[in-house]
Design an enzyme around this catalytic site. Structure first.
Site, PDB file in Angstrom:
ATOM      1  N   PHE A 110      14.969-130.175  51.021  1.00 56.74           N
ATOM      2  CA  PHE A 110      15.263-131.520  50.521  1.00 56.74           C
ATOM      3  C   PHE A 110      14.422-132.568  51.229  1.00 56.74           C
ATOM      4  O   PHE A 110      14.157-133.648  50.697  1.00 56.74           O
ATOM      5  CB  PHE A 110      16.762-131.821  50.641  1.00 56.74           C
ATOM      6  CG  PHE A 110      17.221-132.321  51.989  1.00 56.74           C
ATOM      7  CD1 PHE A 110      17.200-133.678  52.285  1.00 56.74           C
ATOM      8  CD2 PHE A 110      17.710-131.446  52.938  1.00 56.74           C
ATOM      9  CE1 PHE A 110      17.638-134.151  53.517  1.00 56.74           C
ATOM     10  CE2 PHE A 110      18.156-131.907  54.173  1.00 56.74           C
ATOM     11  CZ  PHE A 110      18.116-133.255  54.463  1.00 56.74           C
ATOM     12  N   LYS A 111      13.954-132.243  52.421  1.00 55.84           N
ATOM     13  CA  LYS A 111      13.203-133.213  53.206  1.00 55.84           C
ATOM     14  C   LYS A 111      11.808-133.479  52.645  1.00 55.84           C
ATOM     15  O   LYS A 111      11.153-134.443  53.033  1.00 55.84           O
ATOM     16  CB  LYS A 111      13.147-132.744  54.649  1.00 55.84           C
ATOM     17  CG  LYS A 111      14.526-132.890  55.303  1.00 55.84           C
ATOM     18  CD  LYS A 111      14.854-131.837  56.314  1.00 55.84           C
ATOM     19  CE  LYS A 111      16.321-131.963  56.721  1.00 55.84           C
ATOM     20  NZ  LYS A 111      16.609-131.241  57.952  1.00 55.84           N
TER      21      LYS A 111
END
Length: 261
Positions: A110-111
């Site tokens: 997700f980063k």
């Protein structure tokens, strides 16, 4: 123009670009907007846009010392062709719930949503002392996801080096291989004996070491971070909440103004 101050000192303000390049305040505090009231957005307007448009609007509000052209270039180069779906963060219905899929970036973390953005904003900043030749060393700790996403985002970025610390034996084998095989002349990975908190504490100690900071400064190097202590990492993650709400509206699952959990 939005100004930022440390959570430990409300007497000294800096610009958003300085907050991004510094990462952590010299006193160990986090940079936060001086006046959150100035950050209000009309969500009715924001949710009418596609994902890049939402990003441009949010960044334009939080990072007001960057001009529109710069923000447009950062968003375009961060998201175009880098994610496997046009929506960037698609929403999927699973029985009576919805899942926001944040794994469609280059490293499946997700980063990626933020760490494709942060290096490009950093590349467009000038160190606080105005020395354009000063180099930036990114120092960050990871429990697995941040490491690869940060390494991939900063790989071969001009004027920037990155070192990632992770708890040896306490990340998955896939994550360890992702990090240790990352290509780039400016990347390094270090396994730490201990857990993630030990790695994070060590990184914070590095930032708090004034003697080290002076030594690096004499070599034309300043420290920064890619962890979520950096407002340039945090703000891009705001965008996908607007995106999720917009998708719920388009699918007819909510009406405009409905609250969602």
């Amino acid at each position: 123009m939005i100004k930022y101050l440390s959570t430990r000192d409300n007497t000294h303000t800096i610009t958003s670009s300085q907050a991004i390049i510094n990462g952590l305040a010299p006193d160990g505090g986090l940079y936060v907007p001086e006046n959150p009231e100035d950050l209000k957005l009309d969500y009715h307007e924001v949710i009418q846009q596609d994902y890049p448009g939402m990003a441009r609007t949010v960044f334009g509000k939080f990072f007001s010392d960057f001009d529109e052209e710069t923000i447009e270039k950062v968003v375009s180069r961060s998201y175009t062709g880098k994610f496997s779906t046009e929506e960037i963060t698609p929403l999927t219905k699973v029985e009576d719930a919805f899942v926001l899929e944040l794994y469609h970036g280059p490293t499946c973390a997700f980063k990626d949503v933020a760490l494709q953005i942060l290096p490009r904003f950093m590349a467009r900043t000038t160190p606080a002392d105005g020395d354009a030749d000063e180099k930036i060393m990114i120092v960050t700790a990871t429990s697995g996801d941040t490491g690869k996403a940060a390494l991939a985002g900063f790989a071969d970025a001009p004027g920037v080096g990155i070192t990632v610390f992770y708890p040896e034996g306490k990340v998955s084998r896939v994550q360890e291989l992702q990090m240790s095989t990352q290509e780039g002349a400016n990347v390094a990975v270090c396994g730490v004996r201990g857990n993630f908190d030990d790695a994070q504490t060590a990184v914070k100690q590095i930032f708090a070491d004034r003697e080290l900071a002076e030594l690096l400064s004499a070599q034309g190097v300043m420290l920064s971070s890619a962890n979520s202590i950096n407002v340039g990492r945090l703000v891009p993650q705001v965008v996908y909440y607007f995106a999720a709400y917009a998708q719920l509206l388009r699918s007819g699952d909510i009406s405009c103004g409905d609250e969602v959990e």
